[in-house]
Structure formats: structure tokens, C-alpha cells
Scaffold this active site. Structure first.
Site, PDB file in Angstrom:
ATOM      1  N   HIS A  24      55.676  69.780  29.239  1.00 27.70           N
ATOM      2  CA  HIS A  24      56.056  70.758  29.424  1.00 27.70           C
ATOM      3  C   HIS A  24      55.686  71.674  30.467  1.00 27.70           C
ATOM      4  O   HIS A  24      54.805  70.776  32.079  1.00 27.70           O
ATOM      5  CB  HIS A  24      54.991  71.535  28.319  1.00 27.70           C
ATOM      6  CG  HIS A  24      55.346  71.154  27.034  1.00 27.70           C
ATOM      7  ND1 HIS A  24      56.185  71.738  25.978  1.00 27.70           N
ATOM      8  CD2 HIS A  24      54.818  70.762  26.052  1.00 27.70           C
ATOM      9  CE1 HIS A  24      56.145  70.936  24.739  1.00 27.70           C
ATOM     10  NE2 HIS A  24      55.538  70.543  24.711  1.00 27.70           N
ATOM     11  N   GLU A  77      59.295  65.025  25.881  1.00 28.97           N
ATOM     12  CA  GLU A  77      58.284  66.385  25.577  1.00 28.97           C
ATOM     13  C   GLU A  77      57.063  66.720  26.172  1.00 28.97           C
ATOM     14  O   GLU A  77      55.962  66.811  26.214  1.00 28.97           O
ATOM     15  CB  GLU A  77      57.709  66.038  24.126  1.00 28.97           C
ATOM     16  CG  GLU A  77      57.300  67.929  23.375  1.00 28.97           C
ATOM     17  CD  GLU A  77      56.430  67.583  22.438  1.00 28.97           C
ATOM     18  OE1 GLU A  77      55.505  68.229  22.767  1.00 28.97           O
ATOM     19  OE2 GLU A  77      56.992  67.125  21.615  1.00 28.97           O
ATOM     20  N   HIS A 101      60.217  72.476  17.980  1.00 26.13           N
ATOM     21  CA  HIS A 101      58.782  72.007  18.940  1.00 26.13           C
ATOM     22  C   HIS A 101      57.461  73.026  17.979  1.00 26.13           C
ATOM     23  O   HIS A 101      58.251  74.012  17.290  1.00 26.13           O
ATOM     24  CB  HIS A 101      58.652  72.299  20.507  1.00 26.13           C
ATOM     25  CG  HIS A 101      57.347  72.112  20.853  1.00 26.13           C
ATOM     26  ND1 HIS A 101      56.544  73.011  20.887  1.00 26.13           N
ATOM     27  CD2 HIS A 101      57.330  70.943  21.940  1.00 26.13           C
ATOM     28  CE1 HIS A 101      54.881  72.290  21.005  1.00 26.13           C
ATOM     29  NE2 HIS A 101      55.787  71.047  21.517  1.00 26.13           N
ATOM     30  N   ASP A 121      53.635  64.353  25.520  1.00 25.39           N
ATOM     31  CA  ASP A 121      53.528  65.979  24.958  1.00 25.39           C
ATOM     32  C   ASP A 121      52.371  66.591  26.636  1.00 25.39           C
ATOM     33  O   ASP A 121      51.668  66.870  26.927  1.00 25.39           O
ATOM     34  CB  ASP A 121      52.253  65.937  23.995  1.00 25.39           C
ATOM     35  CG  ASP A 121      52.315  67.503  23.560  1.00 25.39           C
ATOM     36  OD1 ASP A 121      52.946  67.761  24.547  1.00 25.39           O
ATOM     37  OD2 ASP A 121      51.852  67.816  22.824  1.00 25.39           O
TER      38      ASP A 121
END
Length: 320
Positions: free
Chosen positions: A9, A7, A155, A280
Site C-alpha cells: 500500500h 498487496e 480489499h 500487506d
């Protein structure tokens, strides 16, 4: 130890500027890191010992755009990720961003990304225009994921305005912004979103659908026994209980959670085969996450599964 992070981004400044999107305070503070898909990102990965990032666009900013604008923006986001994967084939993979306001276009874009660009699945950010993934209008997108044999990463995203007003208003702006998102609200809504899908029979219709959720399961592992005893008896006509369905169709990532209690709870509730590593990025600290993984109270075999083995199996990622 090989580490694959799921995950992680990105969000190119120029794409957002052309779409007229304001990233707000939280994402805005990370704009430079979200924009970078080269040396600076690789340096963070190298310092933390991350071998592969699975990129995903932080696309809840554009997921609800009207179709005429949404399709081109999402295609550009996906093309940008694809270029990064081609440029650094040993370091990056990607999840597709989908124009959810146009179901047919979303199916086409998912198919293009998987079949032509080699993407590993898609990331969808919460509900779109108050429509959750259990709604029949979304079923073709989920069916396409099954047909392509790729997972959907669900998400969190900002709640509808009516929920925002009812639950989180009346507080200091910074407190409201955090409580409604990463401080609590996102996780409660995402866990509820998954349960809506179970209750609506999505997984009965699509038993091979694979859903990933982050943040150590969005509260579902902790509440699973209560959910099973309370919710399963009132959901009739399904072949599996709620807990059985979740254990069959759901995968969890560690994103943003670097402590024993939530990890051990997730492992106890779902088993090590269902837990995958995430950071993240850039909101999570990469070095902290990998350091915790190295010292977590699991066996070496389990650590390898969480670090890379489960991702390689689920996403069919070969050796880097």
C-alpha cells in the site's frame, strides 16, 4: 528466488491532506511508510528480497467521497503511482484506485489506468456507501475489468456504521478498532462479499471476471466445504456450484499470513495455481513474510509459483 508482492500500500500525505482526510490511529502510525515511494521503501524491499511491489492506494479513506471530490483525488493517487512505476520500472507496478461513487468515472479511470498508464488492474475496498459489488449499479465497472482483461483486487474496508455498532461496540476503543478490522471483522465481511457476488450471479454473467482477495482467502478456504454443502443447494439456475465458481474466478494472496496451517488450507482448497505472494506493506513485516515463504512446506516448484510465477501469469508481468 524472484519475489513479486501484490498487496503493498501507499497513501501520499499531501493528497490526503488536500482531501481533508484523517488517517486515524492505525494507518496514521504508518503514514510515513505509506507516503514514501522511494529510498526508504526500496531499502525495505531490498532487505527482504522483494523484487517487485504492486502498489495500491489505501483508498478506502476516499473511496466513498462524493463524485465531485472523489474523481480528482483518485486521479491524483493513480498519477502518483504511475510516476513511481516510471521512475523505478524494474521495481514497481500498480493497481488503480477507483472513484466508486461515480460508476461512469470509475470505468473511465480504470480504462485510463490500464490503457494509458499500464496498470495491472484495480483495487476496490469493500462496499461503498453500503453498495456491494454484486449490485447492478457496479456491473459496468466489473464488465470493464473483463473487457480490459485485468483483475479486481477486493480489499477489506470498514463496515457500515450500523454493523459497527451492532457487532463491535461496547469494547475498549483499541479492542473495538482491531476486532472490527484486521483482528476479525474485515476478513469475515470480505469473504461474505465474495459469496454475495456468487449468489447474485455476477460470475454467471461475467464468467471471465477475475477477483483477487488477500489474507489467505479471507476465510473462504477453511469454510469452503461447508459453503458448498449448505449454500450451493439453495442457489439455483447457475451452471456451476459455489465452490466451482470460486475455483474458476478467485485468486488468493498470502498477505499478512506467515504460518503453515492457513497456507496448506488455501493450497488444499484452491490449488497452488491460485495462491500468490503478498506482504500487506507497511502493515505486514516484509522480512518475516519472505523468510516464511523460503521455508514454507511446499515443493521448490510450488514455491516459485507462489513467489512470482502465478503473478507473472495472472498479471502478465515480464521479467524485471
Amino acid at each position: 528466488m524472484k519475489i513479486i508482492a501484490l498487496e503493498e500500500h501507499m497513501l501520499p500525505r499531501d493528497v490526503m491532506q488536500s482531501a481533508g482526510v484523517d488517517l486515524g490511529d492505525r494507518a496514521g502510525k504508518r503514514a510515513a511508510e505509506l507516503d514514501d515511494l522511494g529510498a526508504a521503501r526500496l531499502a525495505v524491499m531490498d532487505d527482504a528480497g522483494v523484487d517487485i511491489q504492486v502498489l495500491s492506494a489505501l483508498s478506502y479513506f476516499v473511496q466513498g467521497l462524493e463524485p465531485e471530490g472523489s474523481i480528482s483525488v483518485h486521479r491524483e493517487l493513480n498519477d502518483r503511482m504511475a510516476h513511481t512505476v516510471v521512475t523505478y520500472p524494474d521495481r514497481f507496478r500498480a493497481f488503480a484506485a477507483l472513484p466508486m461513487t461515480d460508476t461512469s468515472a470509475a470505468v473511465d479511470e480504470l480504462t485510463r489506468c490500464v490503457d494509458e498508464l499500464g496498470f495491472l488492474g484495480a483495487m476496490i475496498h469493500g462496499q461503498t456507501s453500503n453498495i456491494f459489488l454484486d449490485h447492478p449499479s457496479v456491473r459496468p465497472i466489473l464488465a470493464a475489468a473483463v473487457r480490459l482483461d485485468v483483475p479486481i483486487y477486493l480489499h477489506p474496508a470498514p463496515a457500515p456504521a450500523v454493523v459497527q455498532e451492532a457487532y463491535f461496540s461496547g469494547l475498549a476503543p483499541e479492542v473495538e478498532a482491531c476486532l472490527s478490522t484486521s483482528g476479525w471483522g474485515w476478513h469475515a465481511e470480505c469473504g461474505m462479499h465474495v459469496l454475495r457476488m456468487v449468489a447474485a450471479g455476477v460470475f454467471e454473467e461475467l464468467p471471465d471476471l477475475k477477483i483477487i482477495v488477500g489474507h489467505m482467502g479471507e476465510g473462504l478456504p477453511f469454510h469452503l466445504d461447508r459453503i458448498e454443502s449448505m449454500l450451493s443447494p439453495v442457489i439455483t439456475g447457475q451452471s456451476l456450484t459455489v465452490a466451482e465458481t470460486l475455483r474458476r474466478n478467485l485468486y488468493l494472496t498470502t498477505s499478512g499470513y506467515n504460518s503453515d496451517a492457513p497456507l496448506l488450507c488455501a493450497l488444499a482448497a484452491f490449488g497452488v495455481d491460485r495462491v500468490l505472494f503478498s506482504i500487506d506493506y507497511p502493515f505486514g513485516n516484509s522480512k518475516q513474510a519472505t523468510s516464511y515463504l523460503a521455508s514454507a512446506p511446499v515443493s521448490d516448484v510450488e514455491r516459485q509459483q507462489i513467489a512470482h510465477g502465478n503473478a507473472e501469469s495472472l498479471l502478465r508481468i515480464g521479467a524485471a
